[in-house]
Motif scaffolding. Structure first.
Motif, short mmCIF file in Angstrom:
data_model
loop_
_atom_site.label_atom_id
_atom_site.label_comp_id
_atom_site.label_asym_id
_atom_site.label_seq_id
_atom_site.Cartn_x
_atom_site.Cartn_y
_atom_site.Cartn_z
N ASN A 95 7.20 3.43 -11.63
CA ASN A 95 7.50 2.86 -10.32
C ASN A 95 6.37 2.00 -9.77
OD1 ASN A 95 5.63 4.81 -9.68
ND2 ASN A 95 6.98 6.01 -8.34
N GLY A 96 5.30 1.81 -10.55
CA GLY A 96 4.19 0.95 -10.14
C GLY A 96 3.11 1.66 -9.35
N LEU A 97 3.31 2.94 -9.02
CA LEU A 97 2.31 3.69 -8.27
C LEU A 97 1.32 4.33 -9.23
CD1 LEU A 97 4.62 5.38 -5.62
CD2 LEU A 97 3.40 3.20 -5.47
N PHE A 98 0.15 4.72 -8.70
CA PHE A 98 -0.91 5.28 -9.52
C PHE A 98 -0.97 6.79 -9.40
CE2 PHE A 98 -2.33 0.90 -9.23
CZ PHE A 98 -2.84 0.66 -10.50
N HIS A 99 -1.09 7.45 -10.57
CA HIS A 99 -1.40 8.87 -10.64
C HIS A 99 -2.86 8.99 -11.05
CE1 HIS A 99 3.13 9.69 -11.61
NE2 HIS A 99 2.94 9.18 -10.41
N VAL A 100 -3.62 9.86 -10.37
CA VAL A 100 -5.06 9.93 -10.62
C VAL A 100 -5.49 11.34 -10.96
CG1 VAL A 100 -5.53 7.96 -9.10
CG2 VAL A 100 -5.56 10.26 -8.15
N THR A 125 0.83 -1.20 0.00
CA THR A 125 0.00 0.00 0.00
C THR A 125 0.87 1.26 0.00
OG1 THR A 125 -1.81 1.13 1.16
CG2 THR A 125 -0.16 0.05 2.51
N ALA A 126 0.30 2.35 -0.50
CA ALA A 126 0.98 3.65 -0.47
C ALA A 126 -0.07 4.75 -0.49
CB ALA A 126 1.92 3.81 -1.66
N LEU A 127 0.13 5.75 0.36
CA LEU A 127 -0.72 6.94 0.36
C LEU A 127 -0.08 7.99 -0.53
CD1 LEU A 127 -1.79 7.39 4.10
CD2 LEU A 127 -3.27 6.82 2.17
N GLY A 128 -0.85 8.53 -1.45
CA GLY A 128 -0.33 9.50 -2.39
C GLY A 128 -0.23 10.90 -1.82
N THR A 129 0.07 11.84 -2.70
CA THR A 129 0.20 13.24 -2.31
C THR A 129 -1.17 13.84 -2.00
OG1 THR A 129 0.02 13.94 -4.62
CG2 THR A 129 2.24 13.51 -3.75
N SER A 131 -3.68 13.87 -8.06
CA SER A 131 -2.81 13.41 -6.99
C SER A 131 -1.91 12.31 -7.55
CB SER A 131 -3.62 12.88 -5.80
OG SER A 131 -2.77 12.47 -4.75
N ARG A 132 -0.78 12.06 -6.87
CA ARG A 132 0.21 11.10 -7.38
C ARG A 132 0.67 10.18 -6.25
NH1 ARG A 132 2.60 13.50 -12.00
NH2 ARG A 132 4.55 12.37 -11.71
N GLY A 133 1.13 8.96 -6.64
CA GLY A 133 1.82 8.09 -5.70
C GLY A 133 0.95 7.17 -4.87
N TRP A 134 -0.14 6.64 -5.44
CA TRP A 134 -1.06 5.77 -4.70
C TRP A 134 -0.85 4.29 -5.05
CZ3 TRP A 134 -4.64 7.60 -1.09
CH2 TRP A 134 -4.77 8.97 -1.03
N TYR A 135 -1.11 3.43 -4.06
CA TYR A 135 -1.16 1.98 -4.32
C TYR A 135 -1.97 1.31 -3.21
CZ TYR A 135 -0.03 -2.51 -6.25
OH TYR A 135 -0.13 -3.73 -6.86
N PRO A 136 -2.87 0.38 -3.56
CA PRO A 136 -3.27 0.03 -4.92
C PRO A 136 -4.11 1.15 -5.56
CG PRO A 136 -4.70 -1.05 -3.36
CD PRO A 136 -3.64 -0.36 -2.56
#
Length: 241
Positions: free
Chosen positions: A194-199, A138-142, A162-167
């Motif tokens: 890097n595998g993270l999601f930009h939304v 997991t990752a919390l984005g900006t 926002s940037r840098g989310w997972y999943p």
């Protein structure tokens, strides 16, 4: 109930329950998915039941889908010549309590690609067993930002990024009362290198609306980040939390 009745009931129950025979054991993994943040570490624990010295045993961790050899230990030392490339330099076998059948694998740093099912396999010269479990990455984005574009007919277009989310996160627009707002007119979730999601999500609103919030939620952690704007009169600067 008479004491002898209790004794017979206990014996019958014991006979029905499966129990390892001489030299046999069960491998037990964590009772719930292991949750780890991108860039941090994860510890994947396994232990033998009944308590058994595993010093001379073979211990192997596999990623199941896609299949990959994560770490292999045998003859009291690590054997990493066949380790899958994506795990090289990132695994450490923890064997401080191996004499009581407790072993664990540390993975650091965690990558989005580590999100998978894993198998912990342990074998003695006469018996083998394994356990399966899930690692949730997991990752919390900006903090999200809202861009405002004035439109015609008393409407405005709001675009939240926002940037840098997972999943892949959940996106939602809400009004002042916290109720779900209009459905977005567009929504994109793009995976970065890097595998993270930009939304990015956009919505068109009436300028008579007051406060509008963009909510981005991590479904694993049930944590969210929010940005909000006021559309009453002239739009003040956007704030985020």
């Amino acid at each position: 109930m008479q004491p002898w009745c209790v004794g017979i009931s206990t014996l019958l129950l014991s006979a029905l329950l499966p129990w390892p025979g001489a030299g046999e054991f069960r491998v037990l993994g964590p009772g719930a998915p292991v949750i780890a943040s991108v860039g941090k570490e994860a510890v994947l624990p396994c232990h033998l039941s009944p308590e058994t010295d595993a010093e001379g045993m073979e211990v192997t961790w596999f990623q199941m889908d896609p299949p990959a050899l994560v770490h292999h230990y045998a003859a009291s030392k690590d054997h990493l010549e066949d380790q899958s490339p994506q795990y090289r330099g990132r695994t450490e076998f923890l064997k401080e309590n191996i004499n009581t059948g407790q072993v664990a694998l540390r993975i650091h740093p965690i990558l989005p690609s580590d999100d998978a099912e894993y198998r912990c396999y342990i074998a003695s010269p006469t018996f083998e067993n394994e356990a399966e479990f899930k690692l949730l990455v997991t990752a919390l984005g900006t903090a999200p930002k809202i861009h405002i574009e004035p439109g015609g007919n008393g409407e405005m277009k709001l675009t939240c990024t926002s940037r840098g989310w997972y999943p892949e996160p959940e996106l939602q627009w809400r009004n002042l009362q916290g109720q779900q707002y209009l459905s977005p007119v567009s929504e994109t979730k793009t995976g970065a290198e890097n595998g993270l999601f930009h939304v990015q999500t956009s919505v068109t609103v009436d300028t008579r609306s007051r406060n509008v919030s963009c909510i981005i939620r991590n479904p694993v952690l049930s944590e969210e980040k929010e940005a909000h704007v006021s559309l009453a009169g002239q739009c003040p600067p956007v704030s985020a939390s």
